[in-house]
Design an enzyme around this catalytic site. Structure first.
Site, short mmCIF file in Angstrom:
data_model
loop_
_atom_site.label_atom_id
_atom_site.label_comp_id
_atom_site.label_asym_id
_atom_site.label_seq_id
_atom_site.Cartn_x
_atom_site.Cartn_y
_atom_site.Cartn_z
N GLY A 227 121.12 86.02 74.60
CA GLY A 227 120.84 85.42 73.30
C GLY A 227 120.41 86.45 72.28
N ARG A 307 134.45 80.50 64.26
CA ARG A 307 132.98 80.56 64.16
C ARG A 307 132.42 80.17 62.78
NH1 ARG A 307 130.00 84.46 64.75
NH2 ARG A 307 128.47 83.55 66.13
N TYR A 311 130.08 77.12 63.56
CA TYR A 311 128.65 77.45 63.61
C TYR A 311 128.08 77.83 62.24
CZ TYR A 311 129.66 78.46 68.58
OH TYR A 311 130.04 78.41 69.88
N CYS A 337 145.94 73.20 58.08
CA CYS A 337 145.78 71.97 57.32
C CYS A 337 144.49 71.26 57.71
CB CYS A 337 147.01 71.09 57.50
SG CYS A 337 148.45 71.89 56.78
N GLU A 338 143.43 71.93 57.44
CA GLU A 338 142.05 71.48 57.56
C GLU A 338 141.32 72.34 56.55
OE1 GLU A 338 140.71 69.37 59.94
OE2 GLU A 338 142.45 69.23 61.27
N TYR A 365 133.29 85.65 70.93
CA TYR A 365 133.58 84.25 70.59
C TYR A 365 134.58 84.11 69.45
CZ TYR A 365 129.42 84.10 73.40
OH TYR A 365 128.53 84.32 74.41
#
Ligand SMILES: *Cc1c(COP(=O)(O)O)cnc(C)c1O
Length: 410
Positions: A227, A307, A311, A337-338, A365
């Site tokens: 982390g 990401r 996030y 298309c978003e 990631y």
């Protein structure tokens, strides 16, 4: 990435030439950075018997796995498939920690057969495992210490509502299951989320874990997860690994003396080892001026780098085609298309259609979370090793989209 004579370079390789050679979009990884991050971590914890397991879900290219194996790292695998990739990369089974969540006992049994270390994160499975193996296969237990870590609730795993780990409040139950099934607990584990900034959160977690460890005789290691936060923005704050090393070493060594055994201290970083080693390069397709905003539309989207949308992650972007242009404000978007916005109102050196834009921190990631949404191909991956570039994954093509599909008579 450095700038020399007005040209951006990664470990001596010209970035624009890379784009022209392999085509964009591409992911580029710099092994020198992965190696230096690994060494930084080993150095920070040189005063303890430390082992670093690379959390490979961050980036699973087989060459990256091999690189860490050659450095002496172990592997943290969260699925049986990652375990298999690790074995194919040459890791010794006992250097692989299998840390799954909510998988079936069948998958865990498959991992047992492959000989890797088993980390158990719920009491139901602990019990089933004990019935099957008793003391013949040692286990590690994933504890949820209920401390708050993580830069975003989606990447925070230690809170009270988290699905990860066995709550410390269930310790009595855990011990009963272990005793009645005559099980061997060889390790304890915690992982409380990604992007933990404050080393005090870590140290608090450590203290809780060391208290739990007193309850188990015969441990070989304690795994403090990961982390660690890395800098994403220029001048960003990040985990002070050297300070953490100093303080944790002191605590851990004191504990080992009390415990009467030199335990191994394990970390399993993903982001820390590979985030900054990665670059994502994409071309600007269009500059689109609307009433209020100047959009830069790229030949990529959330299918390649999710990401920012998933996030709210910040990825710094550099116009590598125009190092000295006038800074202008752009909202950088993808072609999906978003609404796939990479960044709102970013100050970037003036962009032209055809310029290459480089995303930083694209090692962890990023490719690993890519998809074929909108039936787009996943990009190629290139590794720069000892000042040379190598294609390590081909760009997909139409056959990849149809692979495994079965056409029927309609
Ligand atoms: C994802 C994960 C890690 C790595 O986390 P980073 O924030 O990338 O360092 C470590 N351990 C486990 C169990 C994980 O699931």
């Amino acid at each position: 990435m450095e700038i020399i004579n007005n040209r951006y370079q990664i470990d001596g390789i010209d970035v624009i030439e890379l784009c022209e050679k392999y085509g964009a979009p591409i992911y580029v990884y710099e092994t020198a950075k992965m190696q230096s991050q690994y060494k930084r971590m080993m150095k920070a914890f040189k005063g303890v018997n430390v082992k670093v397991n690379y959390a490979c879900k961050a980036l699973t290219n087989i060459n990256v796995l091999k690189l860490f194996k050659n450095l002496g790292a172990g592997l943290d695998a969260v699925s049986i498939q990652e375990v298999k990739l690790g074995l194919l990369a040459g890791f010794n089974p006992q250097d692989i920690m299998y840390t799954p969540n909510c998988v079936s006992i069948d998958e865990i049994e498959d991992a047992v057969k492959l000989g890797v270390k088993i980390n158990i994160d719920n009491i139901s499975v602990l019990e089933q495992f004990g019935h099957i193996h008793g003391k013949s296969i040692p286990v590690c237990i994933r504890i949820n210490p209920h401390i708050l870590g993580g830069g975003n609730t989606k990447i925070s795993t230690g809170h009270i509502d988290s699905k990860f780990g066995i709550s410390i409040y269930q310790l009595t139950h855990v011990k009963r299951v272990v005793e009645t099934n005559d099980m061997i607990v060889e390790g304890l584990h915690m992982h409380t989320g990604s992007d933990i900034l404050d080393i005090d959160v870590f140290l608090k977690g450590t203290e809780i874990m060391l208290n739990v460890a007193k309850e188990f005789k015969g441990l070989d290691y304690i795994d403090f997860g990961s982390g660690f936060k890395v800098p994403y923005k220029p001048d960003d704050i990040f985990t002070d690994i050297d300070q953490l090393g100093k303080e944790l070493t002191k605590k851990f060594n004191t504990f080992c003396k009390e415990y009467g055994k030199d335990l191994q201290l394990i970390f399993e970083p993903g982001k820390f080892l590979v985030s900054e080693a990665g670059y994502f390069l994409a071309r600007v397709n269009v500059i689109k001026q609307t009433t209020a905003t100047v959009f830069a539309g790229l030949d990529t989207g959330l299918n390649h780098l999710i990401r920012p949308m998933f996030y709210d992650a910040y990825h710094h972007m550099i116009n590598v085609s125009n190092p000295n242009g006038k800074p202008r404000i752009y909202t950088v978007v993808g072609y999906i298309c978003e609404t796939d916005t990479f960044g709102w109102n970013r100050k970037i050196s003036e962009l032209d259609e055809g310029d290459y834009l480089c995303f930083l921190n694209a090692g962890a990631y990023c490719f690993a979370m890519s998809s074929n949404y909108n039936s787009r191909y996943r990009p190629a991956e290139v590794i720069i090793h000892h000042g040379k570039d190598f294609l390590v994954r081909k760009r997909e093509n139409i056959d990849d989209l149809l692979r495994n599909q079965i056409e029927i008579e309609l």
